[in-house]
Design an enzyme around this catalytic site. Sequence first.
Site, short mmCIF file in Angstrom:
data_model
loop_
_atom_site.label_atom_id
_atom_site.label_comp_id
_atom_site.label_asym_id
_atom_site.label_seq_id
_atom_site.Cartn_x
_atom_site.Cartn_y
_atom_site.Cartn_z
CB CYS A 1 -0.90 0.03 1.24
SG CYS A 1 -2.13 -1.27 1.27
CB ALA A 2 0.90 4.31 -2.04
#
Length: 140
Positions: A48-49
């Site tokens: 996940c960014a």
Amino acid sequence: MTSLDKIIEDFSFLDEWEDRYRYVIELGKELPDLPEDKRTLQNKVQGCASQVWLVTHASGNPENPILTFEGDSDAHIVRGLVAIVLATYSGKPASEIAALDALDVFGKIGLVEHLSSQRANGLRSMIKRIREEARIRAAA
């Protein structure tokens, strides 16, 4: 927490992407904060960014436990996505979770095509982690 049926129903009334976006953010605001002691590396979702944490709880039959989840993110829109994922999976037997792809739900409500590729990848990472954990627990 808002039920999945309510979320799907609410989305059916929202035609504009901006309204849907705001609704996702509102869902995120309803999500209880995850306590600091649960914001660990072990609970962090890789891929996940934004920072996303997921905590799994199992109860009932050890062969097919009921799984409930807590989650949080440091990004408003992602927190809303976490809320939808938790509404999709939390409170179901592990075997049912393992067989259920939340991306179908996101497709049904018209969200996937509006997510950036980074957010869509993060969403896939969250779903993959929950389903893998469910598969392991259902097979235990």
